[in-house]
Design a protein around this motif. Structure first.
Motif, PDB file in Angstrom:
ATOM      1  N   ALA A 185      -4.808   2.110   7.368  1.00  0.00           N
ATOM      2  CA  ALA A 185      -4.019   3.298   7.700  1.00  0.00           C
ATOM      3  C   ALA A 185      -4.022   4.329   6.575  1.00  0.00           C
ATOM      4  N   CYS A 186      -3.874   3.888   5.340  1.00  0.00           N
ATOM      5  CA  CYS A 186      -3.760   4.859   4.247  1.00  0.00           C
ATOM      6  C   CYS A 186      -4.876   4.752   3.213  1.00  0.00           C
ATOM      7  N   CYS A 199       0.827  -1.205   0.000  1.00  0.00           N
ATOM      8  CA  CYS A 199       0.000   0.000   0.000  1.00  0.00           C
ATOM      9  C   CYS A 199       0.864   1.260   0.000  1.00  0.00           C
ATOM     10  N   PHE A 200       0.220   2.376  -0.048  1.00  0.00           N
ATOM     11  CA  PHE A 200       0.867   3.691  -0.109  1.00  0.00           C
ATOM     12  C   PHE A 200       1.755   3.935   1.104  1.00  0.00           C
ATOM     13  N   CYS A 201       1.298   3.571   2.313  1.00  0.00           N
ATOM     14  CA  CYS A 201       2.065   3.886   3.532  1.00  0.00           C
ATOM     15  C   CYS A 201       3.040   2.778   3.919  1.00  0.00           C
ATOM     16  N   GLY A 202       2.925   1.608   3.309  1.00  0.00           N
ATOM     17  CA  GLY A 202       3.875   0.537   3.586  1.00  0.00           C
ATOM     18  C   GLY A 202       3.458  -0.408   4.705  1.00  0.00           C
ATOM     19  N   ALA A 203       2.325  -0.168   5.343  1.00  0.00           N
ATOM     20  CA  ALA A 203       1.885  -1.033   6.450  1.00  0.00           C
ATOM     21  C   ALA A 203       1.461  -2.419   5.961  1.00  0.00           C
ATOM     22  N   CYS A 263      -5.940  -0.971   2.986  1.00  0.00           N
ATOM     23  CA  CYS A 263      -5.122  -0.671   4.154  1.00  0.00           C
ATOM     24  C   CYS A 263      -5.882   0.306   5.037  1.00  0.00           C
TER      25      CYS A 263
END
Ligand SMILES: [Zn+2]
Ligand SMILES: [Zn+2]
Length: 143
Positions: free
Chosen positions: A80-81, A11-15, A78
């Motif tokens: 988070a993001c 994903c965009f934030c890496g989580a 995700c």
């Protein structure tokens, strides 16, 4: 589409990260209204993969809604993001569709088909020679 390397993405934030242990079976582009909403984009490019070949790390949350094809689809993102990562349906339980935009690399991948072209924006031009379907794929096709 013969690719032996293990495709990775996230994903965009890496989580959330994922890894594919088998090549995608197909790459499709869906132009339906639901895919516009779920990506916030003009269409959704997705890789059809075997569920068994997909390994995911990190928390993925799902939203379920009815598809335009008439069965429930569970879309994973995700928390988070908000990146849309994958979808699955009970209809084709052995498959997952992964967001091509979430792949780290896409070298060697080519589009197999476009679906729901009747809902495509007028500025979306289908590639010459592309297999296009006004609605969903004909019978049985992920194959
Ligand atoms: Zn994220
Ligand atoms: Zn769609």
């Amino acid at each position: 589409m013969a690719i032996d390397t293990h495709l990775t993405g996230g994903c965009f934030c890496g989580a959330v990260r994922f890894r594919l242990e088998a090549s995608p079976l197909k790459i499709g582009v869906c132009h339906c209204q639901a895919c516009k909403k779920l990506t916030g984009g003009t269409s959704w490019s997705f890789a059809l993969v075997l569920a068994d070949a997909l390994h995911v790390s990190g928390e993925v949350r799902e939203v379920t809604r009815m598809s335009e094809s008439g069965y429930p689809v569970h879309v994973g993102f995700c928390p988070a993001c908000g990146t849309t990562l994958a979808s699955r349906s009970d209809h084709w339980a052995q498959f997952r569709t992964l967001s091509v935009g979430a792949f780290d690399e896409t070298e060697g991948l080519t589009t197999s088909f476009h679906i729901w072209t009747k809902s495509a924006y007028p500025w979306e031009i289908m590639p010459e020679g592309a297999r296009c379907f006004e609605r969903h794929l004909p019978e049985k096709a992920p194959s």
